[in-house]
Design a protein around this motif. Sequence first.
Motif, PDB file in Angstrom:
ATOM      1  N   ARG A 125       0.284   7.135   1.731  1.00 41.46           N
ATOM      2  CA  ARG A 125      -0.838   8.031   1.977  1.00 41.46           C
ATOM      3  C   ARG A 125      -1.716   6.924   2.651  1.00 41.46           C
ATOM      4  O   ARG A 125      -2.318   7.269   3.824  1.00 41.46           O
ATOM      5  CB  ARG A 125      -1.472   8.356   0.868  1.00 41.46           C
ATOM      6  CG  ARG A 125      -2.729   9.152   1.217  1.00 41.46           C
ATOM      7  CD  ARG A 125      -3.558   9.781   0.055  1.00 41.46           C
ATOM      8  NE  ARG A 125      -4.715  10.572   0.114  1.00 41.46           N
ATOM      9  CZ  ARG A 125      -4.668  11.696   0.885  1.00 41.46           C
ATOM     10  NH1 ARG A 125      -3.535  12.411   1.275  1.00 41.46           N
ATOM     11  NH2 ARG A 125      -6.172  12.247   0.998  1.00 41.46           N
ATOM     12  N   LYS A 126      -2.026   5.832   2.249  1.00 40.45           N
ATOM     13  CA  LYS A 126      -2.686   4.647   2.864  1.00 40.45           C
ATOM     14  C   LYS A 126      -2.476   4.233   4.220  1.00 40.45           C
ATOM     15  O   LYS A 126      -3.047   4.065   5.204  1.00 40.45           O
ATOM     16  CB  LYS A 126      -3.121   3.574   1.970  1.00 40.45           C
ATOM     17  CG  LYS A 126      -4.054   3.852   0.862  1.00 40.45           C
ATOM     18  CD  LYS A 126      -4.662   2.843   0.107  1.00 40.45           C
ATOM     19  CE  LYS A 126      -5.694   3.132  -0.812  1.00 40.45           C
ATOM     20  NZ  LYS A 126      -6.427   1.927  -1.536  1.00 40.45           N
ATOM     21  N   VAL A 175       0.945  -1.121  -0.047  1.00 44.31           N
ATOM     22  CA  VAL A 175      -0.050  -0.073   0.125  1.00 44.31           C
ATOM     23  C   VAL A 175       0.898   1.322   0.009  1.00 44.31           C
ATOM     24  O   VAL A 175       2.143   1.100   0.566  1.00 44.31           O
ATOM     25  CB  VAL A 175      -1.018   0.174   1.036  1.00 44.31           C
ATOM     26  CG1 VAL A 175      -1.880  -1.035   1.267  1.00 44.31           C
ATOM     27  CG2 VAL A 175      -0.216   0.074   2.478  1.00 44.31           C
ATOM     28  N   SER A 176       0.394   2.539  -0.630  1.00 42.56           N
ATOM     29  CA  SER A 176       1.014   3.392  -0.479  1.00 42.56           C
ATOM     30  C   SER A 176       1.165   4.328   0.913  1.00 42.56           C
ATOM     31  O   SER A 176       0.496   3.751   1.802  1.00 42.56           O
ATOM     32  CB  SER A 176       0.276   4.490  -1.255  1.00 42.56           C
ATOM     33  OG  SER A 176      -0.976   4.907  -0.566  1.00 42.56           O
ATOM     34  N   SER A 230     -14.733   1.891  -4.725  1.00 39.99           N
ATOM     35  CA  SER A 230     -14.981   2.851  -3.643  1.00 39.99           C
ATOM     36  C   SER A 230     -16.335   2.536  -2.990  1.00 39.99           C
ATOM     37  O   SER A 230     -17.178   1.882  -3.633  1.00 39.99           O
ATOM     38  CB  SER A 230     -15.198   4.257  -4.590  1.00 39.99           C
ATOM     39  OG  SER A 230     -13.977   4.631  -5.100  1.00 39.99           O
ATOM     40  N   HIS A 272     -13.689   7.715  -1.755  1.00 40.01           N
ATOM     41  CA  HIS A 272     -12.964   7.017  -2.879  1.00 40.01           C
ATOM     42  C   HIS A 272     -12.073   5.868  -2.676  1.00 40.01           C
ATOM     43  O   HIS A 272     -11.413   5.882  -1.359  1.00 40.01           O
ATOM     44  CB  HIS A 272     -12.036   8.269  -3.563  1.00 40.01           C
ATOM     45  CG  HIS A 272     -11.721   7.957  -5.000  1.00 40.01           C
ATOM     46  ND1 HIS A 272     -10.416   7.278  -5.111  1.00 40.01           N
ATOM     47  CD2 HIS A 272     -12.141   8.332  -6.437  1.00 40.01           C
ATOM     48  CE1 HIS A 272     -10.394   7.138  -6.260  1.00 40.01           C
ATOM     49  NE2 HIS A 272     -11.373   7.657  -7.125  1.00 40.01           N
ATOM     50  N   ARG A 273     -11.734   5.119  -3.338  1.00 40.78           N
ATOM     51  CA  ARG A 273     -10.827   3.958  -2.861  1.00 40.78           C
ATOM     52  C   ARG A 273      -9.411   4.378  -2.984  1.00 40.78           C
ATOM     53  O   ARG A 273      -8.818   3.738  -2.048  1.00 40.78           O
ATOM     54  CB  ARG A 273     -11.012   2.874  -4.290  1.00 40.78           C
ATOM     55  CG  ARG A 273     -10.432   3.198  -5.509  1.00 40.78           C
ATOM     56  CD  ARG A 273     -10.789   2.196  -6.580  1.00 40.78           C
ATOM     57  NE  ARG A 273     -10.231   2.433  -7.736  1.00 40.78           N
ATOM     58  CZ  ARG A 273     -10.348   1.928  -8.987  1.00 40.78           C
ATOM     59  NH1 ARG A 273     -10.636   0.643  -8.790  1.00 40.78           N
ATOM     60  NH2 ARG A 273      -9.749   2.318 -10.108  1.00 40.78           N
ATOM     61  N   ASP A 274      -9.016   5.407  -3.181  1.00 42.44           N
ATOM     62  CA  ASP A 274      -7.786   5.947  -3.038  1.00 42.44           C
ATOM     63  C   ASP A 274      -7.468   6.346  -1.724  1.00 42.44           C
ATOM     64  O   ASP A 274      -6.330   6.562  -1.113  1.00 42.44           O
ATOM     65  CB  ASP A 274      -7.196   7.018  -4.162  1.00 42.44           C
ATOM     66  CG  ASP A 274      -7.025   6.591  -5.580  1.00 42.44           C
ATOM     67  OD1 ASP A 274      -6.807   5.327  -5.701  1.00 42.44           O
ATOM     68  OD2 ASP A 274      -6.935   7.328  -6.356  1.00 42.44           O
ATOM     69  N   ASN A 275      -8.667   6.659  -1.111  1.00 42.58           N
ATOM     70  CA  ASN A 275      -8.463   7.109   0.329  1.00 42.58           C
ATOM     71  C   ASN A 275      -9.285   6.148   1.330  1.00 42.58           C
ATOM     72  O   ASN A 275      -9.459   6.452   2.467  1.00 42.58           O
ATOM     73  CB  ASN A 275      -9.350   8.460   0.518  1.00 42.58           C
ATOM     74  CG  ASN A 275      -8.808   9.663  -0.238  1.00 42.58           C
ATOM     75  OD1 ASN A 275      -7.502   9.898  -0.252  1.00 42.58           O
ATOM     76  ND2 ASN A 275      -9.542  10.468  -0.746  1.00 42.58           N
TER      77      ASN A 275
END
Length: 370
Positions: free
Chosen positions: A275-276, A272-273, A305, A362-365
Amino acid sequence: MDRRDEYLKSFEKANLIVLKIGSAVITKDDEGLDYQVLSNIAYEVQRLYRAGKSVVIVSSGAIACGRNKLKFNKKPLALFEKQALAACGQADLIKAYEEVFEQYNLKVAQVLLTSEDLSVRTRYLNARKTLLTLLKWKIVPVINENDTVATEEIRFSDNDILSALVALALPAEALFILSDIDALYTEDPRVNPKAQKVSVVREITPEIKAMAGCKPGKLGRGGMYSKLLSAEMVTSAGIPMAILPGRTPLILEKFFSGQQIGTLFLPKERKVSMRKLWIRYYLKPEGRLYLDEGAVKALVVEGKSLLMGGISKVEGDFRKGACVECLNGDGIVLAKGLINFSAEEIQNFLKTSERPPKEVIHRDNLVILD
Protein backbone atom coordinates in the motif's frame (compact mmCIF):
# COMPACT_ATOMS: atom_id res chain seq x y z
CA MET A 1 32.15 -18.42 -7.16
CA ASP A 2 32.26 -15.08 -8.99
CA ARG A 3 30.25 -12.40 -7.15
CA ARG A 4 28.16 -11.74 -10.26
CA ASP A 5 27.26 -15.45 -10.43
CA GLU A 6 26.18 -15.18 -6.83
CA TYR A 7 23.97 -12.18 -7.64
CA LEU A 8 22.33 -14.12 -10.48
CA LYS A 9 20.60 -16.32 -7.91
CA SER A 10 18.02 -13.64 -7.19
CA PHE A 11 17.08 -13.67 -10.89
CA GLU A 12 17.11 -17.45 -11.22
CA LYS A 13 14.61 -17.79 -8.36
CA ALA A 14 12.13 -15.46 -10.10
CA ASN A 15 8.97 -17.23 -11.23
CA LEU A 16 7.10 -14.08 -12.32
CA ILE A 17 9.08 -11.89 -14.71
CA VAL A 18 8.33 -8.54 -16.35
CA LEU A 19 10.07 -8.07 -19.69
CA LYS A 20 10.20 -4.50 -21.02
CA ILE A 21 11.00 -4.19 -24.73
CA GLY A 22 11.97 -0.82 -26.21
CA SER A 23 10.96 0.58 -29.59
CA ALA A 24 14.54 0.57 -30.87
CA VAL A 25 14.79 -3.16 -30.06
CA ILE A 26 11.86 -4.43 -32.13
CA THR A 27 11.74 -1.88 -34.95
CA LYS A 28 14.11 -1.10 -37.79
CA ASP A 29 14.84 2.49 -38.74
CA ASP A 30 11.91 3.59 -40.93
CA GLU A 31 11.14 -0.03 -41.83
CA GLY A 32 8.61 -1.05 -39.21
CA LEU A 33 8.85 -4.09 -36.97
CA ASP A 34 11.84 -6.41 -36.96
CA TYR A 35 10.15 -9.82 -37.01
CA GLN A 36 13.40 -11.68 -36.47
CA VAL A 37 13.97 -9.93 -33.14
CA LEU A 38 10.33 -10.50 -32.16
CA SER A 39 10.66 -14.19 -33.00
CA ASN A 40 13.83 -14.43 -30.93
CA ILE A 41 12.00 -12.92 -27.96
CA ALA A 42 9.01 -15.24 -28.40
CA TYR A 43 11.34 -18.24 -28.44
CA GLU A 44 12.94 -17.17 -25.17
CA VAL A 45 9.61 -16.46 -23.50
CA GLN A 46 8.26 -19.91 -24.37
CA ARG A 47 11.42 -21.45 -22.89
CA LEU A 48 10.72 -19.56 -19.67
CA TYR A 49 7.14 -20.86 -19.68
CA ARG A 50 8.38 -24.41 -20.16
CA ALA A 51 10.64 -23.89 -17.15
CA GLY A 52 7.55 -23.07 -15.07
CA LYS A 53 7.89 -19.29 -15.11
CA SER A 54 5.35 -16.62 -16.10
CA VAL A 55 6.15 -13.55 -18.19
CA VAL A 56 4.47 -10.17 -18.61
CA ILE A 57 5.66 -8.09 -21.55
CA VAL A 58 5.67 -4.28 -21.55
CA SER A 59 6.26 -3.30 -25.16
CA SER A 60 6.82 0.00 -26.87
CA GLY A 61 6.53 0.30 -30.62
CA ALA A 62 2.98 1.44 -31.49
CA ILE A 63 4.00 4.94 -32.58
CA ALA A 64 6.96 3.58 -34.55
CA CYS A 65 4.62 1.09 -36.27
CA GLY A 66 2.20 3.90 -37.08
CA ARG A 67 5.00 6.02 -38.54
CA ASN A 68 6.00 3.21 -40.87
CA LYS A 69 2.43 2.33 -41.79
CA LEU A 70 1.60 5.89 -42.83
CA LYS A 71 5.13 6.83 -43.98
CA PHE A 72 4.85 9.73 -41.56
CA ASN A 73 8.38 11.05 -41.09
CA LYS A 74 7.69 14.45 -39.55
CA LYS A 75 9.73 15.32 -36.42
CA PRO A 76 9.08 16.40 -33.74
CA LEU A 77 5.53 15.22 -33.22
CA ALA A 78 2.72 16.99 -31.40
CA LEU A 79 0.87 14.96 -28.77
CA PHE A 80 -2.23 14.52 -30.95
CA GLU A 81 -0.03 13.28 -33.82
CA LYS A 82 1.61 10.70 -31.54
CA GLN A 83 -1.83 9.60 -30.40
CA ALA A 84 -3.05 9.19 -33.98
CA LEU A 85 0.08 7.25 -34.97
CA ALA A 86 -0.31 5.01 -31.92
CA ALA A 87 -3.91 4.31 -32.92
CA CYS A 88 -2.73 3.21 -36.36
CA GLY A 89 0.26 1.25 -35.13
CA GLN A 90 -1.06 -0.54 -32.02
CA ALA A 91 -3.08 -3.02 -34.09
CA ASP A 92 0.01 -3.95 -36.12
CA LEU A 93 2.07 -4.30 -32.94
CA ILE A 94 -0.29 -6.73 -31.17
CA LYS A 95 -0.90 -8.66 -34.41
CA ALA A 96 2.85 -9.18 -34.73
CA TYR A 97 3.06 -10.49 -31.17
CA GLU A 98 0.17 -12.87 -31.85
CA GLU A 99 1.90 -14.22 -34.96
CA VAL A 100 5.31 -14.87 -33.39
CA PHE A 101 3.88 -16.42 -30.22
CA GLU A 102 1.53 -18.68 -32.18
CA GLN A 103 4.64 -20.52 -33.37
CA TYR A 104 5.02 -21.81 -29.81
CA ASN A 105 1.31 -22.32 -29.03
CA LEU A 106 1.24 -19.33 -26.71
CA LYS A 107 -1.58 -16.81 -26.73
CA VAL A 108 -1.13 -13.10 -25.99
CA ALA A 109 -3.51 -10.48 -24.63
CA GLN A 110 -3.38 -6.75 -25.26
CA VAL A 111 -3.51 -4.52 -22.16
CA LEU A 112 -3.48 -0.73 -22.60
CA LEU A 113 -3.00 1.42 -19.50
CA THR A 114 -2.89 5.06 -18.47
CA SER A 115 -1.49 6.24 -15.16
CA GLU A 116 -5.04 6.74 -13.87
CA ASP A 117 -5.57 2.98 -14.21
CA LEU A 118 -2.89 2.53 -11.56
CA SER A 119 -3.36 5.65 -9.44
CA VAL A 120 -7.07 5.06 -8.70
CA ARG A 121 -7.07 2.27 -6.12
CA THR A 122 -10.07 0.32 -7.47
CA ARG A 123 -8.75 0.47 -11.04
CA TYR A 124 -5.27 -0.48 -9.84
CA LEU A 125 -6.63 -3.56 -8.07
CA ASN A 126 -8.77 -4.48 -11.10
CA ALA A 127 -5.80 -4.16 -13.47
CA ARG A 128 -3.70 -6.32 -11.17
CA LYS A 129 -6.44 -8.96 -10.94
CA THR A 130 -6.81 -9.03 -14.74
CA LEU A 131 -3.08 -9.52 -15.26
CA LEU A 132 -2.90 -12.31 -12.69
CA THR A 133 -5.92 -14.03 -14.28
CA LEU A 134 -4.25 -13.95 -17.71
CA LEU A 135 -1.10 -15.45 -16.22
CA LYS A 136 -3.15 -18.16 -14.51
CA TRP A 137 -4.59 -19.00 -17.93
CA LYS A 138 -1.03 -19.21 -19.40
CA ILE A 139 -1.66 -16.17 -21.60
CA VAL A 140 1.15 -13.63 -22.08
CA PRO A 141 -0.05 -10.08 -21.36
CA VAL A 142 1.45 -7.49 -23.74
CA ILE A 143 1.14 -4.11 -22.05
CA ASN A 144 1.59 -0.67 -23.58
CA GLU A 145 0.60 2.81 -22.56
CA ASN A 146 -2.77 3.82 -23.98
CA ASP A 147 -1.21 6.61 -26.03
CA THR A 148 -4.39 7.29 -27.98
CA VAL A 149 -6.31 8.63 -24.96
CA ALA A 150 -3.56 9.61 -22.50
CA THR A 151 -3.05 13.34 -21.96
CA GLU A 152 0.19 14.90 -20.75
CA GLU A 153 -1.25 15.03 -17.23
CA ILE A 154 -1.95 11.30 -17.03
CA ARG A 155 0.93 9.88 -19.07
CA PHE A 156 3.67 7.66 -17.73
CA SER A 157 6.98 9.37 -18.45
CA ASP A 158 7.87 6.35 -20.61
CA ASN A 159 7.48 2.58 -20.74
CA ASP A 160 10.53 2.03 -18.52
CA ILE A 161 8.54 3.59 -15.69
CA LEU A 162 5.40 1.70 -16.73
CA SER A 163 7.31 -1.60 -16.57
CA ALA A 164 8.51 -0.79 -13.06
CA LEU A 165 4.97 0.10 -11.95
CA VAL A 166 3.64 -3.15 -13.40
CA ALA A 167 6.41 -5.10 -11.65
CA LEU A 168 5.48 -3.44 -8.35
CA ALA A 169 1.76 -4.02 -8.83
CA LEU A 170 1.88 -7.77 -9.47
CA PRO A 171 4.38 -7.99 -7.68
CA ALA A 172 6.94 -9.51 -10.04
CA GLU A 173 10.14 -11.20 -8.91
CA ALA A 174 12.43 -9.77 -11.61
CA LEU A 175 12.39 -7.00 -14.22
CA PHE A 176 14.40 -7.19 -17.44
CA ILE A 177 14.70 -4.10 -19.64
CA LEU A 178 15.71 -5.00 -23.18
CA SER A 179 17.32 -1.93 -24.71
CA ASP A 180 19.32 -0.81 -27.73
CA ILE A 181 22.06 0.21 -25.25
CA ASP A 182 23.52 -2.97 -23.82
CA ALA A 183 24.24 -1.80 -20.26
CA LEU A 184 24.83 1.14 -17.95
CA TYR A 185 28.10 2.95 -18.69
CA THR A 186 30.09 5.46 -16.67
CA GLU A 187 29.15 7.97 -19.39
CA ASP A 188 26.90 7.92 -22.42
CA PRO A 189 28.81 5.66 -24.88
CA ARG A 190 27.18 7.50 -27.79
CA VAL A 191 29.02 10.62 -26.63
CA ASN A 192 32.19 9.10 -25.16
CA PRO A 193 33.24 5.79 -26.81
CA LYS A 194 35.74 5.25 -23.97
CA ALA A 195 33.01 5.02 -21.33
CA GLN A 196 33.29 1.95 -19.09
CA LYS A 197 30.52 -0.62 -18.66
CA VAL A 198 29.07 -1.03 -15.16
CA SER A 199 28.41 -4.71 -14.48
CA VAL A 200 26.65 -4.55 -11.10
CA VAL A 201 24.89 -1.72 -9.26
CA ARG A 202 24.28 -2.28 -5.56
CA GLU A 203 22.58 1.05 -4.85
CA ILE A 204 21.20 3.90 -6.99
CA THR A 205 23.29 6.81 -5.72
CA PRO A 206 23.52 10.36 -7.13
CA GLU A 207 26.84 9.31 -8.68
CA ILE A 208 25.13 6.42 -10.48
CA LYS A 209 22.35 8.71 -11.74
CA ALA A 210 24.97 11.16 -13.04
CA MET A 211 26.24 8.42 -15.36
CA ALA A 212 22.95 8.41 -17.26
CA GLY A 213 23.17 11.89 -18.81
CA CYS A 214 19.95 13.29 -20.25
CA LYS A 215 19.84 12.02 -23.83
CA PRO A 216 16.64 10.08 -24.68
CA GLY A 217 16.49 6.82 -26.58
CA LYS A 218 16.72 6.72 -30.36
CA LEU A 219 13.01 6.05 -30.89
CA GLY A 220 11.43 6.21 -27.45
CA ARG A 221 10.89 8.91 -24.86
CA GLY A 222 13.07 7.24 -22.26
CA GLY A 223 16.80 6.98 -21.87
CA MET A 224 19.22 5.61 -19.33
CA TYR A 225 17.99 8.01 -16.65
CA SER A 226 14.45 6.61 -16.79
CA LYS A 227 15.91 3.10 -16.56
CA LEU A 228 17.76 4.09 -13.40
CA LEU A 229 14.55 5.51 -11.93
CA SER A 230 12.86 2.19 -12.75
CA ALA A 231 15.69 0.32 -11.04
CA GLU A 232 15.37 2.58 -8.00
CA MET A 233 11.65 1.82 -7.78
CA VAL A 234 11.77 -1.95 -8.11
CA THR A 235 14.92 -2.64 -6.11
CA SER A 236 13.47 -0.68 -3.18
CA ALA A 237 10.68 -3.26 -3.18
CA GLY A 238 13.06 -6.21 -3.25
CA ILE A 239 12.80 -6.86 -7.01
CA PRO A 240 16.08 -7.29 -8.97
CA MET A 241 16.42 -5.64 -12.37
CA ALA A 242 18.77 -6.02 -15.34
CA ILE A 243 19.40 -3.94 -18.46
CA LEU A 244 20.27 -6.18 -21.41
CA PRO A 245 20.98 -5.70 -25.15
CA GLY A 246 17.59 -6.59 -26.57
CA ARG A 247 18.60 -7.26 -30.16
CA THR A 248 21.10 -9.96 -29.16
CA PRO A 249 19.72 -13.45 -29.96
CA LEU A 250 19.14 -15.70 -26.94
CA ILE A 251 19.96 -12.80 -24.64
CA LEU A 252 18.07 -14.19 -21.63
CA GLU A 253 19.64 -17.63 -22.05
CA LYS A 254 23.09 -16.02 -22.18
CA PHE A 255 22.28 -13.96 -19.11
CA PHE A 256 21.09 -16.92 -17.05
CA SER A 257 24.11 -18.98 -18.15
CA GLY A 258 26.34 -16.45 -16.40
CA GLN A 259 27.79 -14.53 -19.33
CA GLN A 260 29.15 -11.09 -18.44
CA ILE A 261 26.41 -9.19 -20.20
CA GLY A 262 24.26 -6.21 -19.29
CA THR A 263 23.98 -4.49 -15.89
CA LEU A 264 22.49 -6.07 -12.77
CA PHE A 265 20.69 -3.95 -10.17
CA LEU A 266 20.61 -5.67 -6.82
CA PRO A 267 17.39 -5.73 -4.75
CA LYS A 268 17.07 -4.32 -1.26
CA GLU A 269 15.08 -5.84 1.54
CA ARG A 270 11.54 -4.52 1.23
CA LYS A 271 10.69 -2.49 4.32
CA VAL A 272 7.33 -0.98 3.39
CA SER A 273 3.92 -2.43 2.57
CA MET A 274 2.52 -2.69 -0.95
CA ARG A 275 0.00 0.00 0.00
CA LYS A 276 2.79 2.43 0.85
CA LEU A 277 4.60 1.53 -2.39
CA TRP A 278 1.36 2.36 -4.21
CA ILE A 279 1.19 5.74 -2.46
CA ARG A 280 4.83 6.49 -3.17
CA TYR A 281 5.08 5.51 -6.83
CA TYR A 282 1.58 5.49 -8.30
CA LEU A 283 -0.14 8.56 -6.88
CA LYS A 284 0.39 12.08 -8.18
CA PRO A 285 0.17 14.76 -5.47
CA GLU A 286 -2.77 17.15 -5.73
CA GLY A 287 -1.58 19.61 -3.08
CA ARG A 288 1.10 20.55 -0.58
CA LEU A 289 1.35 20.95 3.18
CA TYR A 290 4.20 22.98 4.70
CA LEU A 291 5.26 21.73 8.13
CA ASP A 292 7.04 23.27 11.10
CA GLU A 293 10.14 21.73 12.67
CA GLY A 294 8.17 19.83 15.29
CA ALA A 295 5.99 18.14 12.70
CA VAL A 296 9.03 17.28 10.54
CA LYS A 297 10.67 15.58 13.52
CA ALA A 298 7.46 13.73 14.41
CA LEU A 299 7.12 12.35 10.88
CA VAL A 300 10.71 11.67 9.82
CA VAL A 301 12.40 10.76 13.11
CA GLU A 302 9.61 9.44 15.30
CA GLY A 303 7.39 7.83 12.66
CA LYS A 304 4.22 9.49 13.89
CA SER A 305 1.07 10.62 12.12
CA LEU A 306 0.68 14.22 10.93
CA LEU A 307 -1.42 16.41 13.23
CA MET A 308 -3.04 19.74 12.44
CA GLY A 309 -0.82 21.69 14.83
CA GLY A 310 2.28 21.02 12.72
CA ILE A 311 0.92 22.55 9.49
CA SER A 312 1.92 26.12 8.69
CA LYS A 313 0.58 26.50 5.13
CA VAL A 314 -1.49 24.62 2.55
CA GLU A 315 -1.38 24.80 -1.26
CA GLY A 316 -3.73 23.32 -3.85
CA ASP A 317 -7.41 22.53 -4.14
CA PHE A 318 -7.70 18.90 -3.14
CA ARG A 319 -10.47 16.68 -1.83
CA LYS A 320 -10.56 14.43 1.20
CA GLY A 321 -8.56 11.27 0.49
CA ALA A 322 -6.26 12.93 -2.06
CA CYS A 323 -2.52 12.42 -2.17
CA VAL A 324 -0.54 15.43 -0.92
CA GLU A 325 3.12 16.25 -0.39
CA CYS A 326 4.59 17.30 2.95
CA LEU A 327 7.40 19.87 2.84
CA ASN A 328 9.68 21.42 5.43
CA GLY A 329 10.25 25.16 5.85
CA ASP A 330 12.90 25.14 3.09
CA GLY A 331 10.44 23.71 0.56
CA ILE A 332 12.00 20.23 0.47
CA VAL A 333 9.50 17.42 -0.07
CA LEU A 334 9.80 14.96 2.81
CA ALA A 335 6.75 12.74 2.52
CA LYS A 336 3.58 11.82 0.60
CA GLY A 337 0.32 10.69 2.05
CA LEU A 338 -3.45 10.35 1.82
CA ILE A 339 -5.14 13.23 3.61
CA ASN A 340 -8.25 12.95 5.79
CA PHE A 341 -9.54 16.48 5.03
CA SER A 342 -10.08 18.69 2.00
CA ALA A 343 -7.97 21.78 1.28
CA GLU A 344 -10.91 23.97 2.30
CA GLU A 345 -11.20 22.21 5.65
CA ILE A 346 -7.45 22.54 6.31
CA GLN A 347 -7.63 26.25 5.47
CA ASN A 348 -10.49 26.70 7.93
CA PHE A 349 -8.59 24.88 10.67
CA LEU A 350 -5.59 27.18 10.08
CA LYS A 351 -7.78 30.28 10.43
CA THR A 352 -9.29 29.16 13.74
CA SER A 353 -8.12 27.52 16.92
CA GLU A 354 -10.33 24.55 16.18
CA ARG A 355 -8.58 21.19 15.83
CA PRO A 356 -9.87 18.23 13.82
CA PRO A 357 -11.09 15.11 15.62
CA LYS A 358 -8.39 12.93 14.07
CA GLU A 359 -4.93 13.10 12.45
CA VAL A 360 -4.56 14.94 9.15
CA ILE A 361 -2.58 12.03 7.66
CA HIS A 362 -2.39 8.72 9.50
CA ARG A 363 1.07 7.14 9.55
CA ASP A 364 -0.31 4.03 7.79
CA ASN A 365 -1.12 6.28 4.82
CA LEU A 366 2.14 8.26 4.98
CA VAL A 367 5.38 7.50 3.12
CA ILE A 368 8.68 9.15 4.05
CA LEU A 369 10.73 9.89 0.94
CA ASP A 370 14.49 9.46 0.66
